[in-house]
Design a protein around this motif. Sequence first.
Motif, PDB file in Angstrom:
ATOM      1  N   GLU A  46      20.152  86.037 -28.565  1.00 46.17           N
ATOM      2  CA  GLU A  46      20.634  87.029 -29.521  1.00 46.17           C
ATOM      3  C   GLU A  46      19.913  86.982 -30.861  1.00 46.17           C
ATOM      4  O   GLU A  46      19.775  88.014 -31.525  1.00 46.17           O
ATOM      5  CB  GLU A  46      22.142  86.816 -29.742  1.00 46.17           C
ATOM      6  CG  GLU A  46      22.965  87.034 -28.479  1.00 46.17           C
ATOM      7  CD  GLU A  46      24.409  86.573 -28.645  1.00 46.17           C
ATOM      8  OE1 GLU A  46      24.804  86.261 -29.799  1.00 46.17           O
ATOM      9  OE2 GLU A  46      25.141  86.497 -27.634  1.00 46.17           O
ATOM     10  N   ALA A  47      19.474  85.795 -31.293  1.00 42.54           N
ATOM     11  CA  ALA A  47      18.827  85.675 -32.608  1.00 42.54           C
ATOM     12  C   ALA A  47      17.823  84.526 -32.561  1.00 42.54           C
ATOM     13  O   ALA A  47      18.023  83.477 -33.178  1.00 42.54           O
ATOM     14  CB  ALA A  47      19.866  85.424 -33.699  1.00 42.54           C
ATOM     15  N   PRO A  48      16.713  84.695 -31.827  1.00 48.58           N
ATOM     16  CA  PRO A  48      15.788  83.579 -31.594  1.00 48.58           C
ATOM     17  C   PRO A  48      15.192  82.974 -32.856  1.00 48.58           C
ATOM     18  O   PRO A  48      14.884  81.779 -32.885  1.00 48.58           O
ATOM     19  CB  PRO A  48      14.701  84.192 -30.707  1.00 48.58           C
ATOM     20  CG  PRO A  48      14.812  85.671 -30.914  1.00 48.58           C
ATOM     21  CD  PRO A  48      16.261  85.932 -31.167  1.00 48.58           C
ATOM     22  N   GLU A  49      15.009  83.765 -33.914  1.00 49.02           N
ATOM     23  CA  GLU A  49      14.391  83.252 -35.136  1.00 49.02           C
ATOM     24  C   GLU A  49      15.404  82.734 -36.151  1.00 49.02           C
ATOM     25  O   GLU A  49      15.021  82.268 -37.233  1.00 49.02           O
ATOM     26  CB  GLU A  49      13.519  84.341 -35.776  1.00 49.02           C
ATOM     27  CG  GLU A  49      12.369  84.805 -34.893  1.00 49.02           C
ATOM     28  CD  GLU A  49      11.506  83.640 -34.422  1.00 49.02           C
ATOM     29  OE1 GLU A  49      11.143  82.802 -35.279  1.00 49.02           O
ATOM     30  OE2 GLU A  49      11.213  83.573 -33.214  1.00 49.02           O
ATOM     31  N   ALA A  50      16.691  82.822 -35.833  1.00 48.83           N
ATOM     32  CA  ALA A  50      17.715  82.316 -36.755  1.00 48.83           C
ATOM     33  C   ALA A  50      17.586  80.795 -36.887  1.00 48.83           C
ATOM     34  O   ALA A  50      17.403  80.077 -35.899  1.00 48.83           O
ATOM     35  CB  ALA A  50      19.101  82.678 -36.248  1.00 48.83           C
ATOM     36  N   VAL A  51      17.687  80.299 -38.118  1.00 48.03           N
ATOM     37  CA  VAL A  51      17.635  78.854 -38.355  1.00 48.03           C
ATOM     38  C   VAL A  51      19.021  78.276 -38.093  1.00 48.03           C
ATOM     39  O   VAL A  51      19.993  78.647 -38.759  1.00 48.03           O
ATOM     40  CB  VAL A  51      17.185  78.548 -39.790  1.00 48.03           C
ATOM     41  CG1 VAL A  51      17.290  77.050 -40.069  1.00 48.03           C
ATOM     42  CG2 VAL A  51      15.759  79.029 -40.015  1.00 48.03           C
ATOM     43  N   VAL A  52      19.111  77.396 -37.115  1.00 48.43           N
ATOM     44  CA  VAL A  52      20.413  76.833 -36.749  1.00 48.43           C
ATOM     45  C   VAL A  52      20.532  75.351 -37.085  1.00 48.43           C
ATOM     46  O   VAL A  52      21.649  74.828 -37.158  1.00 48.43           O
ATOM     47  CB  VAL A  52      20.706  77.061 -35.248  1.00 48.43           C
ATOM     48  CG1 VAL A  52      20.884  78.538 -34.957  1.00 48.43           C
ATOM     49  CG2 VAL A  52      19.598  76.469 -34.377  1.00 48.43           C
ATOM     50  N   LEU A  53      19.407  74.677 -37.261  1.00 46.60           N
ATOM     51  CA  LEU A  53      19.435  73.260 -37.604  1.00 46.60           C
ATOM     52  C   LEU A  53      18.291  72.964 -38.571  1.00 46.60           C
ATOM     53  O   LEU A  53      17.381  73.783 -38.750  1.00 46.60           O
ATOM     54  CB  LEU A  53      19.265  72.391 -36.350  1.00 46.60           C
ATOM     55  CG  LEU A  53      20.452  72.340 -35.389  1.00 46.60           C
ATOM     56  CD1 LEU A  53      19.966  72.485 -33.965  1.00 46.60           C
ATOM     57  CD2 LEU A  53      21.211  71.026 -35.533  1.00 46.60           C
ATOM     58  N   ALA A  54      18.357  71.805 -39.192  1.00 48.00           N
ATOM     59  CA  ALA A  54      17.244  71.297 -39.986  1.00 48.00           C
ATOM     60  C   ALA A  54      17.138  69.804 -39.702  1.00 48.00           C
ATOM     61  O   ALA A  54      18.148  69.104 -39.598  1.00 48.00           O
ATOM     62  CB  ALA A  54      17.464  71.542 -41.477  1.00 48.00           C
TER      63      ALA A  54
END
Length: 625
Positions: A46-54
């Motif tokens: 759904e949102a492949p470029e969304a930043v989910v972790l660092a």
Amino acid sequence: MGAAPQLVRPVKTVVDGVVRQVEVPPLVAPSVRGALGDIPFDNAREAPEAVVLARKQPDGSWEDVTAARFAAEVLAVAKGLIAEGLRPGDRLAIMARTTYEWTLLDFAGWAAGLVTVPVYPTASAHQARWIIHDSGAVACAVEDTAQARLISGERAALPGLVHLWEFDTGALARLVKAGEHIPDALVHERRALCSPDTVATLVYTSGTTGQPKGCVLTHGNFLAEVDNAVELLHPVFRAVSKEPASTLLFLPLAHVFGRMVAIGCLRARVRLGHAPSIATEDLLADLAGFRPTFLLAIPYVLEKVYNTARATAEKMGRGSSFDRAARIARTLGEAVEGRAPGLGLRAARALYDPLVYRRIRTALGGHVKYVISGGSPLGRRLATFYTGAGIEVFEGYGLTETTGASTVTPPQAPRLGTVGWPLPGTAVRIADDGEVLLRGRHVFAGYWNSDPAHGPYVSYAGEPGLWLATGDIGELDADGYLTITGRKKDLIITSGGKNVAPAPLEDWLRAHPLVGQCMVVGDNRPYITALITLEPEGLAHWRRMRKREQVPLRELVRDEELLADLQRAVDEANQLVSRAESIRRFAVLPTDFTEARGHLTPSLKLRRAAIARDYEREIEGLYRR
């Protein structure tokens, strides 16, 4: 960025003029299919470029991880787990601090159809052996060599443990290599086997007495918990400004609170970082580098930040100024409940914001707007202080058996000093003896290796359905807000027949800069007393300010000036209760209560029986005339 949900008020049941039950309908429909292992792949689709972790780098910088990259890593590690022979339903134990690798392996395990079993990184050999043996884990991943040696030393008693992997020596990379020949489709087939009713994890209660018990939590338990929490706490988990929501997780992932947060962040696509150390210097450095917008914390951490700021101000000769700012902040905090600050108070806030409040916010990274506190009561004093300092506080209450929070402060109707209303989809009831009872889809399926008929459930007044008996004592106010007053089994009954809940006194005293831990005593005794330990950093500051650096600790605990400072703290705490419930005498101990010495659980709860046994002489001394 959707609009915040409307405030949903609880439905109350009133008996003889007293609120005995409150229930809030769910904000999100229950999941009828899918599981936690789907979350990374849903995010990537759904949102492949969304930043989910660092992920923290060796130089201290933070590297963002997109949804697509995390899903790819989860897939690769899941394939490795399958290549190593782990089958659906097998248990995988994880013993590590709060790290990126922990969360990666957790989701990879779920994607491979496994049941993950957290083990506290501070667990003793006996505790770790018990959890691995009782759960029947066939594999265990540890963080470092010391933990690997600890588990290796127990292998003879763990014939079912086939694999032992160590993060620090490249275990995940080797799993990825081992799984290169496994087709992606096999992982997706494993995921498809899981449903909301499938067991996701066994979380062992830390246990203040006896052996820990494994709470069986399903994928559906977590989905009901996090979906309603994310929707309710809209300002926290959703970006309400140009700055994306983010949090730095430093709670142990072996604790259900930290685990729930990690899952909720991945579910909501909130940027999540991991901080393995809660040592003050390490944590403050990580907060400064990561700059989170919200934090999940236990009261101990918030007390440390407050006390460190107070000690710094005193060292600079500004202790009285800090105290005035703290009083003003608490008055400002009261305004969230409808008492708008006047012109003078607003002017005082403008004065002290750059001097005190901004420094508190800076210590937490500079961007923190919200704090969610759980694990033990925060107390009204700290809650109003942080609120007045510009950080909105949400306090929650829950158990391992309820997958984390069962109640939480409603964002649009806070009442500080309480633990809020039921989480949407939850009902809270107060039994005739004051025990808090809970019901909802987030309530666990029972204890591992235990007869479900002997679980902690009760029926009520012949009504259909069962309630979870929490063992906590609480009360509901006229508007349905819950306040926890103590533990049922911890309730003290003096020889005069007075019932005393020790928690309010202990929580208040622990907030004092000099106090590390406190245990209230008085069961079958004529009056209430307390054992107090000293907080190392607060004591070091006190020594410097009063030129006592060279005095041995065993002598210092009898220092008249130190005892006078502690007596003032006890006198303040006693204002919370009646004369019959107040602390008459106290003893200062030269050693702290620690997990290693058997006095604290891994989640920092007091093991009262062990403390009473080891300090029997000191307790008896408090009752000698």
